[in-house]
Structures are given as C-alpha cells and as structure tokens.
Design a protein around this motif. Sequence first.
Motif, PDB file in Angstrom:
ATOM      1  N   GLU A  15      24.384  24.698  62.765  1.00  0.00           N
ATOM      2  CA  GLU A  15      24.644  23.469  62.028  1.00  0.00           C
ATOM      3  C   GLU A  15      24.871  23.804  60.573  1.00  0.00           C
ATOM      4  N   ILE A  16      25.692  22.986  59.923  1.00  0.00           N
ATOM      5  CA  ILE A  16      25.848  23.102  58.480  1.00  0.00           C
ATOM      6  C   ILE A  16      25.243  21.859  57.866  1.00  0.00           C
ATOM      7  N   LEU A  17      24.346  22.082  56.922  1.00  0.00           N
ATOM      8  CA  LEU A  17      23.672  20.995  56.224  1.00  0.00           C
ATOM      9  C   LEU A  17      24.295  20.841  54.849  1.00  0.00           C
ATOM     10  N   ALA A  45      26.141  18.041  58.634  1.00  0.00           N
ATOM     11  CA  ALA A  45      27.532  17.686  58.369  1.00  0.00           C
ATOM     12  C   ALA A  45      28.453  18.136  59.484  1.00  0.00           C
ATOM     13  N   GLY A  46      27.992  19.072  60.301  1.00  0.00           N
ATOM     14  CA  GLY A  46      28.805  19.565  61.400  1.00  0.00           C
ATOM     15  C   GLY A  46      28.056  20.607  62.201  1.00  0.00           C
ATOM     16  N   GLU A  63      32.722  20.973  65.195  1.00  0.00           N
ATOM     17  CA  GLU A  63      33.010  19.620  64.731  1.00  0.00           C
ATOM     18  C   GLU A  63      32.388  19.392  63.354  1.00  0.00           C
ATOM     19  N   ILE A  64      33.152  18.758  62.468  1.00  0.00           N
ATOM     20  CA  ILE A  64      32.642  18.338  61.154  1.00  0.00           C
ATOM     21  C   ILE A  64      32.704  16.816  61.118  1.00  0.00           C
ATOM     22  N   ASP A  65      31.623  16.191  60.702  1.00  0.00           N
ATOM     23  CA  ASP A  65      31.577  14.738  60.562  1.00  0.00           C
ATOM     24  C   ASP A  65      32.667  14.309  59.579  1.00  0.00           C
ATOM     25  N   PRO A  66      33.482  13.313  59.914  1.00  0.00           N
ATOM     26  CA  PRO A  66      34.564  12.884  59.023  1.00  0.00           C
ATOM     27  C   PRO A  66      34.099  12.511  57.607  1.00  0.00           C
ATOM     28  N   ARG A  67      32.857  12.076  57.468  1.00  0.00           N
ATOM     29  CA  ARG A  67      32.343  11.749  56.131  1.00  0.00           C
ATOM     30  C   ARG A  67      32.277  12.965  55.216  1.00  0.00           C
ATOM     31  N   PHE A  68      32.279  14.168  55.804  1.00  0.00           N
ATOM     32  CA  PHE A  68      32.172  15.407  55.044  1.00  0.00           C
ATOM     33  C   PHE A  68      33.490  16.181  55.017  1.00  0.00           C
TER      34      PHE A  68
END
Length: 123
Positions: A15-17, A45-46, A63-68
């Motif tokens: 995960e990336i925080l 974030a993803g 996957e990266i959250d679109p907000r990020f």
Amino acid sequence: MEPQVIDRPEKSRYEILAEPDAETGTETGTETGTEPGTETGAETAGFAEYHLSEGEIAFLHTEIDPRFGGRGLGGLLARGALDDGRARGLRVLPYCPFIRGWIGKHPEYTELVPEARRARFGL
C-alpha cells in the motif's frame, strides 16, 4: 508526510500511504502552509496486489484512488514494491499491466523478472 510504501502481507498487497488535501486533492503542505508530516491524516492512496510463492512475487493488480491521481503515486508504489522484492531476493512476475509497463520504462528493474519469462511479459 512524504508518501510511504508498506507491505501488508495479511492482505497480500503493498500500500502507498499519503495525505490528501481536502480542497485541492494534493499533499498537505505547500498550499495550506502546513508542513508535510505534521498531520496524521495519511490514508491508503493505492495498492499493488500480489501473490507470493516459492521465491516469486506475482503482481496481479495495481490501483490508485482517483482522489490521489496525478501525483506520481503509482510510480512510487511500483518502485517501493519492486525494491522490497529485490531486497528479499524475490523473482518478479509482472502480470499486472501497470507494473509490467513501469518495469518496461525502468530497465534497471528488468533483471528482477526471470530471463526465461521476460518474453512472455514483453520485457
């Protein structure tokens, strides 16, 4: 806080925080006047999902959250996950198109993919 890549073996994923900025969707710091790292609002974030087996790590989905989005977090996640795999002596199987494409753009990581399997991944 700088984005941070962590292994979550219980979830079989890296995960990336990162810290979101409520108004702009960018990292807290420059636009709000707050120093990065002084807030504790880091979020996942993803992620890069993997399967670990017999000295190999197969990357399945990233996957990266679109907000990020648009902050380069996907590349940081790929680099962090692959660097960890290298440090652990794991062979990499990039089934995930994002990880495979990232390795293609960063040939110094191609050696992580077993030579006999590189053609299968287009590397």
